[in-house]
Design a protein around this motif. Structure first.
Motif, short mmCIF file in Angstrom:
data_model
loop_
_atom_site.label_atom_id
_atom_site.label_comp_id
_atom_site.label_asym_id
_atom_site.label_seq_id
_atom_site.Cartn_x
_atom_site.Cartn_y
_atom_site.Cartn_z
N SER A 180 -1.12 8.70 4.79
CA SER A 180 -2.12 8.00 5.62
C SER A 180 -1.51 6.76 6.26
CB SER A 180 -3.36 7.64 4.81
OG SER A 180 -3.08 6.64 3.85
N GLU B 18 -1.15 11.29 -0.55
CA GLU B 18 -2.22 11.04 0.43
C GLU B 18 -2.13 9.62 0.99
OE1 GLU B 18 -5.97 11.71 -1.40
OE2 GLU B 18 -5.68 13.88 -1.62
N ILE B 19 -1.95 8.65 0.09
CA ILE B 19 -1.84 7.25 0.51
C ILE B 19 -0.61 7.05 1.38
CG2 ILE B 19 -1.47 4.88 -0.32
CD1 ILE B 19 -3.08 5.70 -2.85
N THR C 172 0.82 -1.21 0.00
CA THR C 172 0.00 0.00 0.00
C THR C 172 0.85 1.27 0.00
OG1 THR C 172 -1.82 -1.15 1.12
CG2 THR C 172 -1.83 1.26 1.19
N MET C 173 1.67 1.46 1.04
CA MET C 173 2.46 2.68 1.12
C MET C 173 3.43 2.81 -0.05
SD MET C 173 3.21 2.93 5.22
CE MET C 173 3.98 4.56 5.09
N ARG D 250 -2.54 12.07 -5.08
CA ARG D 250 -3.19 10.90 -4.50
C ARG D 250 -2.15 9.97 -3.88
NH1 ARG D 250 -6.17 8.67 -1.22
NH2 ARG D 250 -7.02 6.61 -1.76
N GLN E 262 1.23 1.53 -3.90
CA GLN E 262 0.09 2.38 -4.23
C GLN E 262 0.36 3.86 -3.97
OE1 GLN E 262 -2.80 1.47 -5.74
NE2 GLN E 262 -1.88 -0.56 -5.94
N GLY E 263 1.18 4.14 -2.97
CA GLY E 263 1.47 5.52 -2.61
C GLY E 263 2.71 6.08 -3.27
#
Length: 201
Positions: free
Chosen positions: A137, A133-134, A102-103, A130, A106-107
């Protein structure tokens, strides 16, 4: 063993584990900006065309960050970088997978490779925003988890090496600020001799 590593990449976390565990391992640097990962020579080692890639002494190749980290930790079980209890193990794997899938993928990948996520150039800034943001978060989640503990799983594990490479990216590649507990974690790891040796390599 031989680790194929690229400066500034996620394989920094694998280097940290190699140094932490005291494993004898040659490091070969891969020139990602120069496209070395796409050469026939490197693709013969890792057809996926990316780092890290670990070559065992018997010639077998292990790829993917979680697989390499787990393999290295299993070589020195007495160091307990993978918890022995099932729930503790699950929590460490959970944290590693979140950082990597994810980090990172995707980020951070959206931030540095927006063209892989959008067909039109004029969408690149939105894709980068975006991604940030990922990425942020994820740090917010870890910041809460680190509120009452020095390391992700309580004691140092492969999850800390994963989080560290993401923290290093935020500080050194994005020139960004980490939340308070993540920053304390980052500073704590920067003080470790194994991390300093990894950065030197």
């Amino acid at each position: 063993m031989i680790l194929h590593h690229a400066k500034g990449s996620c394989s920094l976390g694998i280097l940290v584990l190699i140094e932490e565990l005291g494993i004898d391992c040659e490091v070969r640097h891969v020139d990602l900006p120069g496209g070395e990962q796409r050469t026939p020579e490197f693709l013969a080692i890792n057809p996926k065309g990316k780092v890290p890639a670990l070559i065992r002494d018997d010639g077998q190749v292990i790829t993917e960050w979680p697989a390499i980290a787990s393999y290295l930790a299993a070589l020195k079980p007495e160091r307990q970088l993978l918890p022995a209890d099932p729930l503790g193990l699950a929590r460490v794997v959970e944290a590693v997978e979140y950082v990597v899938s994810t980090m990172h993928m995707q980020g951070f990948s959206r931030i540095v490779r927006p063209e892989n996520f959008c067909p039109e150039r004029d969408q690149a800034e939105q894709v980068k925003e975006r991604g940030l943001e990922i990425f942020r978060s994820g740090f917010d989640l870890f910041d809460r988890a680190l509120e009452d503990r020095p390391f992700v799983a309580g004691s140092f594990s492969i999850a800390d090496a994963a989080l560290f490479y993401a923290e290093w990216w935020m500080v050194n590649r994005l020139d960004g600020r980490l939340p308070r507990n993540c920053n304390a974690h980052y500073e704590r790891l920067m003080d470790r001799a194994a991390v300093r040796r990894a950065l030197d390599r």
